[in-house]
Design an enzyme around this catalytic site. Structure first.
Site, PDB file in Angstrom:
ATOM      1  N   LYS A 202      -0.357 -12.677  46.611  1.00 42.27           N
ATOM      2  CA  LYS A 202      -1.099 -13.595  45.743  1.00 42.27           C
ATOM      3  C   LYS A 202      -0.383 -14.942  45.672  1.00 42.27           C
ATOM      4  O   LYS A 202      -0.989 -15.986  45.836  1.00 42.27           O
ATOM      5  CB  LYS A 202      -1.239 -12.978  44.341  1.00 42.27           C
ATOM      6  CG  LYS A 202      -1.944 -13.868  43.357  1.00 42.27           C
ATOM      7  CD  LYS A 202      -2.137 -13.195  42.009  1.00 42.27           C
ATOM      8  CE  LYS A 202      -2.609 -14.229  40.994  1.00 42.27           C
ATOM      9  NZ  LYS A 202      -2.826 -13.668  39.666  1.00 42.27           N
ATOM     10  N   GLU A 208      10.204  -9.985  49.028  1.00 43.18           N
ATOM     11  CA  GLU A 208      10.061  -8.838  49.925  1.00 43.18           C
ATOM     12  C   GLU A 208       9.013  -9.115  51.001  1.00 43.18           C
ATOM     13  O   GLU A 208       9.226  -8.866  52.188  1.00 43.18           O
ATOM     14  CB  GLU A 208       9.638  -7.593  49.138  1.00 43.18           C
ATOM     15  CG  GLU A 208      10.663  -7.074  48.168  1.00 43.18           C
ATOM     16  CD  GLU A 208      10.481  -7.643  46.757  1.00 43.18           C
ATOM     17  OE1 GLU A 208      10.054  -8.824  46.635  1.00 43.18           O
ATOM     18  OE2 GLU A 208      10.797  -6.927  45.797  1.00 43.18           O
ATOM     19  N   GLY A 259      -2.676  -9.554  40.111  1.00 37.06           N
ATOM     20  CA  GLY A 259      -2.278  -8.817  41.313  1.00 37.06           C
ATOM     21  C   GLY A 259      -2.700  -7.355  41.282  1.00 37.06           C
ATOM     22  O   GLY A 259      -3.244  -6.818  42.246  1.00 37.06           O
ATOM     23  N   ARG A 260      -2.489  -6.698  40.155  1.00 38.46           N
ATOM     24  CA  ARG A 260      -2.805  -5.262  40.086  1.00 38.46           C
ATOM     25  C   ARG A 260      -4.290  -4.993  39.889  1.00 38.46           C
ATOM     26  O   ARG A 260      -4.699  -3.838  39.746  1.00 38.46           O
ATOM     27  CB  ARG A 260      -1.955  -4.601  38.997  1.00 38.46           C
ATOM     28  CG  ARG A 260      -2.051  -5.248  37.648  1.00 38.46           C
ATOM     29  CD  ARG A 260      -0.948  -4.777  36.707  1.00 38.46           C
ATOM     30  NE  ARG A 260      -0.926  -5.496  35.444  1.00 38.46           N
ATOM     31  CZ  ARG A 260      -0.289  -6.658  35.237  1.00 38.46           C
ATOM     32  NH1 ARG A 260       0.372  -7.228  36.219  1.00 38.46           N
ATOM     33  NH2 ARG A 260      -0.314  -7.233  34.056  1.00 38.46           N
ATOM     34  N   GLU A 345       2.655  -1.933  34.212  1.00 37.05           N
ATOM     35  CA  GLU A 345       2.889  -3.376  34.301  1.00 37.05           C
ATOM     36  C   GLU A 345       1.962  -4.112  33.325  1.00 37.05           C
ATOM     37  O   GLU A 345       2.313  -5.166  32.803  1.00 37.05           O
ATOM     38  CB  GLU A 345       2.682  -3.886  35.741  1.00 37.05           C
ATOM     39  CG  GLU A 345       3.302  -5.244  35.988  1.00 37.05           C
ATOM     40  CD  GLU A 345       3.274  -5.692  37.446  1.00 37.05           C
ATOM     41  OE1 GLU A 345       2.208  -6.122  37.916  1.00 37.05           O
ATOM     42  OE2 GLU A 345       4.317  -5.604  38.131  1.00 37.05           O
ATOM     43  N   HIS A 376       4.263  23.396  42.107  1.00 44.23           N
ATOM     44  CA  HIS A 376       5.462  24.052  42.634  1.00 44.23           C
ATOM     45  C   HIS A 376       6.703  23.186  42.431  1.00 44.23           C
ATOM     46  O   HIS A 376       7.721  23.394  43.094  1.00 44.23           O
ATOM     47  CB  HIS A 376       5.252  24.379  44.115  1.00 44.23           C
ATOM     48  CG  HIS A 376       4.110  25.323  44.305  1.00 44.23           C
ATOM     49  ND1 HIS A 376       4.254  26.695  44.269  1.00 44.23           N
ATOM     50  CD2 HIS A 376       2.786  25.095  44.443  1.00 44.23           C
ATOM     51  CE1 HIS A 376       3.066  27.266  44.411  1.00 44.23           C
ATOM     52  NE2 HIS A 376       2.152  26.309  44.520  1.00 44.23           N
ATOM     53  N   LYS A 504      14.320 -10.525  39.295  1.00 45.05           N
ATOM     54  CA  LYS A 504      14.139 -11.380  40.485  1.00 45.05           C
ATOM     55  C   LYS A 504      15.140 -12.534  40.458  1.00 45.05           C
ATOM     56  O   LYS A 504      15.754 -12.872  41.466  1.00 45.05           O
ATOM     57  CB  LYS A 504      12.717 -11.942  40.535  1.00 45.05           C
ATOM     58  CG  LYS A 504      11.643 -10.927  40.876  1.00 45.05           C
ATOM     59  CD  LYS A 504      10.283 -11.630  40.991  1.00 45.05           C
ATOM     60  CE  LYS A 504       9.151 -10.631  41.109  1.00 45.05           C
ATOM     61  NZ  LYS A 504       7.825 -11.248  41.119  1.00 45.05           N
TER      62      LYS A 504
END
Ligand code: F6P
Length: 534
Positions: A202, A208, A259-260, A345, A376, A504
């Site tokens: 965005k 990253e 963004g999400r 978030e 399990h 950050k």
């Protein structure tokens, strides 16, 4: 005075107090087994049908009194007014002065704000997706999405979920982590001439993503790849930065898409390539149908509203700190991770919109694994641990795999788990059994204690007829609106994420120190670790 005078924080309304008293009193005696025995219609009364999603809410620790107070709470907080403000494009993301309009991305042409802009990008995006799907002409076989957070989790989750609908000659890869162990194994399997890299960010400033994009471009050129402009495309609101990277083909979106919440637009490019234009449009229309339900359904039958209020009941009045998501569909294996970002978030905040510290808890921890794998691993704790953790089961009626003998077993497991959580097993019942693995030297009464289940543990079960693009769109939009609802009651801004920034910034300060080894001014722990890591 509040920056949002027409909305009231939940704890400042009378229903909050009523819920507190109820939680301290009658709610302590509530027992699911008794509730079902006393009310044969409980399942029918507490099940809701929303677009593509049926929800059984009856195995939850609530009754008409709790639901009544919760609906009063929603009313007193102005949840419906806030919802309408969101759909209308009011700047409800107050701390960033932005509208919150992911719903506009899935509104049909001519409806919803910014329709012309939205559909221009969508048409171009889908045209491009179709051109890549024409593999004879495009030559593309591998699509690599490089992005993180909202620029990764949504497309990654959706492409996995809709595997049965994915173009059979295309492979999809998702690289997010700045750890080269993410990108390197993907690159090893690629032919540069047959690969399309989507650089999804965005902001186009995320460390990253930019680092991985640079590494991918360097690999591409080193492998003799030609025509970066054809093999790298960008999805971003920052067209200038994308151009500076050397990308000519870009698909934009807007600052009113968080963004999400962004998989519905250009960030959905991998989904569009995987499914094709019709499939992507079906995803959008499922989400749009859920938007309509959220806007129009009466509060008593409004599924996102009811779920958001149930979340508030559990978090603030019963003190449950987490919720486990158990999709009984392997395709939904990335859904818990997707929901972690969506919910944690958005709602992991400790001040209200006015910046006032909150005197109550907000986002629960959301976590999970697909069934039956989770059974399990950690289900032991769900059944017999000391914490009560509401579980959300997702069952899909029709499988797409075509393999005999599996699906009924999967569904039986799903039903059995919610049943076991609710029913439990008394020590007397356990004492009547002779478990073959029990120690012969331990008194049977002690063994029976170990084999007791308290029961009365809550769960919700969603049922989808099938996991197709329409149903997935509806399911994801359901979760979005549920998160909206609890945020509205809590009086928080679900659409900023200042909490990611400190780390950050500190990372940027530490980066040169890793090179130089300079540790002056650092706390002793960070200095010691840095020295070890060099
Ligand atoms: O670090 C958090 C975050 O800002 C998320 O909100 C976002 O989805 C992600 O990083 C990626 O951001 P971008 O799409 O701008 O690269």
């Amino acid at each position: 005075m509040s920056v949002n005078p027409s909305f009231t924080r939940g704890d400042r309304t009378p229903p909050w107090g009523a819920l507190e008293s109820h939680a301290r009193g009658a709610a302590r005696q509530f027992d699911l087994r008794q509730a079902f025995a006393a009310d044969p219609a409980r399942f029918d009364r507490l099940s809701l049908q929303a677009p593509a999603v049926f929800a059984d809410l009856s195995k939850n620790l609530w009754d008409d009194t709790v639901r009544g107070h919760l609906l009063d709470l929603a009313d007193a907080c102005g949840v419906a007014r806030r919802r309408d403000a969101m759909f209308a494009g009011m700047p409800i993301n107050a701390t960033e002065g932005r509208a919150v309009l992911h719903t506009a991305l899935r509104a049909p042409r001519g409806q919803g704000p910014y329709s012309q802009d939205v559909h221009e990008v969508l048409d171009r995006l889908l045209g491009y997706a179709e051109s890549i799907r024409d593999v004879g002409r495009s030559g593309i076989r591998d699509v690599v999405n490089i992005g993180i957070g909202g620029s990764d989790l949504g497309p990654q989750m959706a492409v996995a979920a809709l595997d049965a609908h994915v173009h059979p000659e295309l492979r999809f890869h998702f690289v997010s982590n700045v750890d080269g162990h993410d990108l390197a194994p993907v690159l090893r399997r690629l032919d540069p001439d047959r690969t399309l890299f989507i650089i999804a960010s965005k902001t186009f400033t995320t460390q990253e993503t930019l680092a991985n994009a640079e590494a991918a471009k360097a690999w591409f050129l080193a492998q003799g790849g030609r025509d970066v402009g054809r093999h790298f495309v960008g999805v971003t609101t920052n067209l200038t930065a994308a151009a500076a990277f050397g990308i000519h083909t870009t698909f934009g979106f807007w600052d009113w898409v968080g963004g999400r919440y962004s998989l519905w637009g250009a960030i959905g490019l991998p989904i569009a390539i995987a499914l094709g234009a019709d499939g992507f449009r079906a995803l959008l229309s499922g989400a749009h149908a859920m938007d309509g339900h959220f806007q129009q359904a009466a509060p008593e039958v409004n599924l996102p509203l009811q779920l958001g209020l149930l979340d508030v009941w559990y978090r603030n009045f019963l003190g449950f700190a987490s919720r486990s998501v158990a999709p009984y569909h392997q395709g939904l294996r990335r859904l818990p991770a997707y929901l972690q970002q969506l919910e944690m978030e958005s709602n992991g905040k400790s001040v209200d919109v006015d910046g006032q510290p909150l005197p109550f808890a907000t986002s629960p921890v959301v976590w999970g694994e697909p069934g039956t794998n989770g059974q399990h691993a950690y289900f032991q704790m769900l059944h017999q641990g000391t914490d009560v953790i509401p579980v959300e089961f997702i069952a899909v009626k029709e499988p797409t795999h075509g393999l005999p003998g599996l699906h009924r077993k999967l569904l039986a497991n799903c039903l059995a788990q919610s049943q076991a959580l609710m029913l439990g097993k008394t020590a007397q019942e356990a004492a009547l059994e002779s478990p073959p693995t029990a120690s012969a030297s331990m008194p049977p009464a002690v063994i029976a204690q170990h084999r007791t289940f308290s029961g009365n543990r809550p769960s919700t079960t969603f049922v989808l007829e099938r996991l197709d693009p329409y149903a997935l769109g509806a399911l994801v939009a359901l979760y979005e609106h549920r998160v909206f609802t609890s945020a509205a009651v809590w009086g928080i801004n679900a659409y900023d994420q200042w909490g990611v920034e400190l780390g950050k910034a500190l990372c940027n300060q530490l980066l040169p120190r890793l090179e130089t080894g300079e540790v002056s001014g650092l706390d002793a722990s960070t200095a010691g670790l840095l020295a070890r890591l060099r």
